[in-house]
Motif scaffolding. Structure first.
Motif: not given
Length: 245
Positions: A105-108, A193-208, A210-215
């Motif tokens: 939330g502070v320093a992504p 190909q579909y899963e890569s598109a879903c990864d991009l959509a997840t980061h664009v729509i719900c980026h914070p 997504a990046i926290c789940q990966e962390g």
């Protein structure tokens, strides 16, 4: 009379010889008809039929199906924590989950660089990903009012984590939640190909989120490369010995 009796003996001997030779010929013909044990043992085994074919080898690392014994099911593993579980779980990684939530939330940019550093533990990995993310974050926030450019750069980390740990993507998660099995999951190239598109959509729509789940995922699986987890055995030199009197 003596000559007649002498002439009768060879006829009887001939009859006996003919009967013996006939018996021998019949026994030899029977032996020829019967195959020897050597030929029986040397005969090759008949090829297995289609009904008795041995089962195919099951790839390692894949779960087994419950319906047919030995049948492999191409199902990926689930993520350790859900996408919207910002505070993580109440386990031994609880403090790490809170730290991930604060950084997201502070320093992504710091969280993103730390995630990539755990996946690719090479010198300069943190700065090579943190600085471009920071530049894209500042440009997007100043020009468009929100972080809309950095997700196009950071979604590759989600794809790398998913491939590294054989995790299911967004399309597979949605299909499993609705109880369906789409046809594109059977083709590996189309599925990726579909899963890569879903990864991009997840980061664009719900980026914070997504990046926290990966962390949270990488911190549960991979220790930080800066921490030395190996035990080092230190050997002390022997003391000086003196001769007693």
């Amino acid at each position: 009379m003596a000559k007649f009796e002498d002439s009768g003996q060879p006829e009887e001997n001939n009859d006996r010889k003919s009967s013996v030779s006939a018996a021998r010929s019949s026994s030899s013909s029977e032996e020829e008809e019967k195959p020897s044990t050597a030929t029986v043992l040397a005969a090759p085994a008949p090829p297995p039929t289609a009904d008795k074919q041995p089962p195919a080898a099951v790839p390692m690392g894949l779960p087994m199906g419950h319906g047919v014994m030995g049948e492999a099911v191409l199902r990926r593993a689930e993520w350790d924590t859900p996408l919207c579980a910002c505070l993580g779980r109440n386990d031994e990684f609880c403090s790490s989950d809170i730290e991930v939530c604060v950084l997201g939330g502070v320093a992504p940019c710091v969280l993103y660089g730390s995630n990539v550093e755990r996946i690719v533990p090479a010198p300069g990995t943190f700065s090579a990903h943190c600085l471009p993310y920071t530049a894209l974050y500042l440009i997007g926030d100043s020009c468009f009012g929100w972080n809309c450019l950095a997700p196009w750069f950071s979604f590759r980390s989600r794809t790398a984590i998913r491939r590294k740990f054989n995790l299911e993507g967004g399309c597979e998660t949605m299909a499993r939640s609705f109880g369906r099995s789409p046809e594109f999951l059977e083709d590996e190239l189309k599925r990726e190909q579909y899963e890569s598109a879903c990864d991009l959509a997840t980061h664009v729509i719900c980026h914070p989120c997504a990046i926290c789940q990966e962390g949270r995922q990488v911190r549960r699986r991979i220790p930080h490369p800066g921490f030395n987890t190996q035990q080092i055995l230190v050997m002390l030199p022997p003391r000086e010995q003196t001769m007693g009197r």
